[in-house]
Design a protein around this motif. Sequence first.
Motif, PDB file in Angstrom:
ATOM      1  N   GLY A  93      43.822  19.308 -13.744  1.00 11.57           N
ATOM      2  CA  GLY A  93      45.054  18.191 -13.402  1.00 11.57           C
ATOM      3  C   GLY A  93      45.223  17.883 -12.176  1.00 11.57           C
ATOM      4  N   ARG A  94      45.273  18.778 -11.087  1.00  8.22           N
ATOM      5  CA  ARG A  94      45.296  18.241  -9.466  1.00  8.22           C
ATOM      6  C   ARG A  94      44.009  17.379  -9.282  1.00  8.22           C
ATOM      7  NH1 ARG A  94      47.056  23.519  -9.267  1.00  8.22           N
ATOM      8  NH2 ARG A  94      45.096  24.157  -8.591  1.00  8.22           N
ATOM      9  N   ALA A  95      42.821  17.712  -9.908  1.00  9.82           N
ATOM     10  CA  ALA A  95      41.696  16.956  -9.507  1.00  9.82           C
ATOM     11  C   ALA A  95      41.691  15.749 -10.119  1.00  9.82           C
ATOM     12  CB  ALA A  95      40.397  17.535 -10.218  1.00  9.82           C
ATOM     13  N   TYR A  96      42.404  15.258 -11.340  1.00  8.49           N
ATOM     14  CA  TYR A  96      42.673  14.075 -11.867  1.00  8.49           C
ATOM     15  C   TYR A  96      43.536  13.216 -10.765  1.00  8.49           C
ATOM     16  CZ  TYR A  96      43.754  10.834 -15.347  1.00  8.49           C
ATOM     17  OH  TYR A  96      43.524   9.526 -16.062  1.00  8.49           O
ATOM     18  N   LEU A  97      44.535  13.627 -10.503  1.00 13.04           N
ATOM     19  CA  LEU A  97      45.362  13.093  -9.316  1.00 13.04           C
ATOM     20  C   LEU A  97      44.619  12.635  -7.960  1.00 13.04           C
ATOM     21  CD1 LEU A  97      49.018  14.646  -9.587  1.00 13.04           C
ATOM     22  CD2 LEU A  97      47.817  12.635 -10.769  1.00 13.04           C
ATOM     23  N   ALA A  98      43.774  13.763  -7.693  1.00 10.72           N
ATOM     24  CA  ALA A  98      42.867  13.615  -6.352  1.00 10.72           C
ATOM     25  C   ALA A  98      42.017  12.464  -6.496  1.00 10.72           C
ATOM     26  CB  ALA A  98      42.314  14.584  -6.038  1.00 10.72           C
ATOM     27  N   PHE A  99      41.287  12.234  -7.634  1.00 14.77           N
ATOM     28  CA  PHE A  99      40.341  11.445  -7.853  1.00 14.77           C
ATOM     29  C   PHE A  99      40.932   9.670  -7.807  1.00 14.77           C
ATOM     30  CE2 PHE A  99      38.266   8.329 -10.764  1.00 14.77           C
ATOM     31  CZ  PHE A  99      36.859   8.464 -10.369  1.00 14.77           C
ATOM     32  N   TRP A 161      45.722  14.741 -20.489  1.00 22.10           N
ATOM     33  CA  TRP A 161      44.961  13.536 -20.052  1.00 22.10           C
ATOM     34  C   TRP A 161      45.998  12.127 -19.914  1.00 22.10           C
ATOM     35  CZ3 TRP A 161      39.346  13.213 -19.619  1.00 22.10           C
ATOM     36  CH2 TRP A 161      38.947  12.148 -19.053  1.00 22.10           C
ATOM     37  N   ALA A 162      46.694  12.388 -21.204  1.00 22.26           N
ATOM     38  CA  ALA A 162      47.837  11.084 -21.199  1.00 22.26           C
ATOM     39  C   ALA A 162      48.722  11.059 -20.233  1.00 22.26           C
ATOM     40  CB  ALA A 162      48.271  10.977 -22.807  1.00 22.26           C
ATOM     41  N   MET A 163      49.360  12.608 -20.044  1.00 21.05           N
ATOM     42  CA  MET A 163      50.338  12.701 -19.147  1.00 21.05           C
ATOM     43  C   MET A 163      49.952  12.610 -17.430  1.00 21.05           C
ATOM     44  SD  MET A 163      52.315  16.431 -18.634  1.00 21.05           S
ATOM     45  CE  MET A 163      52.391  16.656 -20.382  1.00 21.05           C
ATOM     46  N   SER A 164      48.543  12.939 -17.217  1.00 18.01           N
ATOM     47  CA  SER A 164      48.049  12.613 -16.047  1.00 18.01           C
ATOM     48  C   SER A 164      47.951  11.178 -15.803  1.00 18.01           C
ATOM     49  CB  SER A 164      46.637  13.217 -15.794  1.00 18.01           C
ATOM     50  OG  SER A 164      46.716  14.713 -16.088  1.00 18.01           O
ATOM     51  N   HIS A 165      47.516  10.542 -16.531  1.00 17.92           N
ATOM     52  CA  HIS A 165      47.155   9.065 -16.428  1.00 17.92           C
ATOM     53  C   HIS A 165      48.540   8.322 -16.309  1.00 17.92           C
ATOM     54  CE1 HIS A 165      45.146   5.384 -16.929  1.00 17.92           C
ATOM     55  NE2 HIS A 165      46.134   4.952 -17.610  1.00 17.92           N
ATOM     56  N   GLY A 166      49.667   8.822 -17.163  1.00 12.51           N
ATOM     57  CA  GLY A 166      50.932   8.272 -16.940  1.00 12.51           C
ATOM     58  C   GLY A 166      51.527   8.448 -15.303  1.00 12.51           C
ATOM     59  N   VAL A 167      51.491   9.686 -14.920  1.00 11.69           N
ATOM     60  CA  VAL A 167      51.850  10.082 -13.514  1.00 11.69           C
ATOM     61  C   VAL A 167      51.089   9.083 -12.485  1.00 11.69           C
ATOM     62  CG1 VAL A 167      51.968  11.745 -11.709  1.00 11.69           C
ATOM     63  CG2 VAL A 167      52.517  12.288 -14.088  1.00 11.69           C
ATOM     64  N   VAL A 168      49.629   8.977 -12.710  1.00 11.27           N
ATOM     65  CA  VAL A 168      48.858   8.205 -11.732  1.00 11.27           C
ATOM     66  C   VAL A 168      49.599   6.465 -11.904  1.00 11.27           C
ATOM     67  CG1 VAL A 168      46.702   6.922 -11.521  1.00 11.27           C
ATOM     68  CG2 VAL A 168      46.964   9.398 -11.916  1.00 11.27           C
ATOM     69  N   LEU A 187      55.434  16.504 -10.231  1.00 12.50           N
ATOM     70  CA  LEU A 187      55.750  16.024 -11.765  1.00 12.50           C
ATOM     71  C   LEU A 187      54.603  16.235 -12.738  1.00 12.50           C
ATOM     72  CD1 LEU A 187      56.703  11.911 -10.895  1.00 12.50           C
ATOM     73  CD2 LEU A 187      58.297  13.842 -11.877  1.00 12.50           C
ATOM     74  N   LEU A 188      53.456  16.276 -12.471  1.00 11.11           N
ATOM     75  CA  LEU A 188      52.363  16.749 -13.281  1.00 11.11           C
ATOM     76  C   LEU A 188      52.593  18.277 -13.678  1.00 11.11           C
ATOM     77  CD1 LEU A 188      50.029  15.946 -15.039  1.00 11.11           C
ATOM     78  CD2 LEU A 188      48.547  16.342 -12.964  1.00 11.11           C
ATOM     79  N   GLU A 189      52.674  19.146 -12.639  1.00 10.18           N
ATOM     80  CA  GLU A 189      52.932  20.420 -12.662  1.00 10.18           C
ATOM     81  C   GLU A 189      54.001  20.697 -13.689  1.00 10.18           C
ATOM     82  OE1 GLU A 189      53.409  24.565 -10.033  1.00 10.18           O
ATOM     83  OE2 GLU A 189      53.300  22.603  -9.117  1.00 10.18           O
ATOM     84  N   ALA A 190      55.177  20.137 -13.318  1.00  6.48           N
ATOM     85  CA  ALA A 190      56.131  20.324 -14.290  1.00  6.48           C
ATOM     86  C   ALA A 190      56.125  19.842 -15.528  1.00  6.48           C
ATOM     87  CB  ALA A 190      57.583  19.708 -13.529  1.00  6.48           C
ATOM     88  N   GLY A 191      55.349  18.730 -15.911  1.00  7.27           N
ATOM     89  CA  GLY A 191      55.099  18.423 -17.170  1.00  7.27           C
ATOM     90  C   GLY A 191      54.199  19.177 -17.903  1.00  7.27           C
ATOM     91  N   VAL A 192      53.156  19.674 -17.284  1.00 10.42           N
ATOM     92  CA  VAL A 192      52.280  20.610 -17.889  1.00 10.42           C
ATOM     93  C   VAL A 192      52.834  21.905 -18.256  1.00 10.42           C
ATOM     94  CG1 VAL A 192      50.253  21.945 -17.585  1.00 10.42           C
ATOM     95  CG2 VAL A 192      50.177  19.426 -16.880  1.00 10.42           C
ATOM     96  N   GLY A 193      53.861  22.350 -17.266  1.00 10.61           N
ATOM     97  CA  GLY A 193      54.566  23.668 -17.528  1.00 10.61           C
ATOM     98  C   GLY A 193      55.440  23.553 -18.728  1.00 10.61           C
TER      99      GLY A 193
END
Length: 206
Positions: A93-99, A161-168, A187-193
């Motif tokens: 998930g972190r890699a998605y945001l970093a990319f 993936w959808a959650m990560s895309h939304g945060v981006v 935000l992503l960490e909390a949502g995934v949690g």
Amino acid sequence: MTGKRGYHHGNLRQALVDAALSLIETKGPEGFTLSEAAKTAGVTPAAVYRHFEGKDDLIAEAALQGFEIFADLMEYAFDTGGPSALSRFEATGRAYLAFARKHPGHYQAMFESGVNVNRTSALAGAAARSRSVVEKAAERLSDAIPEAKRPPPSMVSAHIWAMSHGVVELYARGNAGTRGPFEPEELLEAGVGIYLRGLGLIPPDR
């Protein structure tokens, strides 16, 4: 000038891709013309057609290169993400945001241009490889769920993936008007949690 030197050395194709990526970053996938890409690369519009059939073909090549970088990054995140299935899952998930932050032109070509990932077999293969990493991470994590209650790994990965895309899209673009009180990673960490707690994969008090 740089583009012309690239052309003389046989690198016109990549010079055009780089020009398209630069224009996508500033104008979006729909905001530039093939002529602008040629001008940015330092060649005539006619020269573009030696390598690309049209603008969509050029963007598809940018997307292909993006998916290859993305898949490598996701695989590295999974392989080095830590000792547990949860830590490796969170690392992807972190890699998605970093990319998305580091390669905004590629990201938009991949996910916002409207170019079909099945346009070419190479593009489809690169996109599938990146998805497979997230699915593998989800599958390893889901092993802790009783089989009768276990959602398909493809569904879990699609949700994340959808959650990560939304945060981006909403919070990681660098637009001050869309900045929230929390960092995208938070935000992503909390949502995934929350999502994983719902599946019973992490305890409520974590």
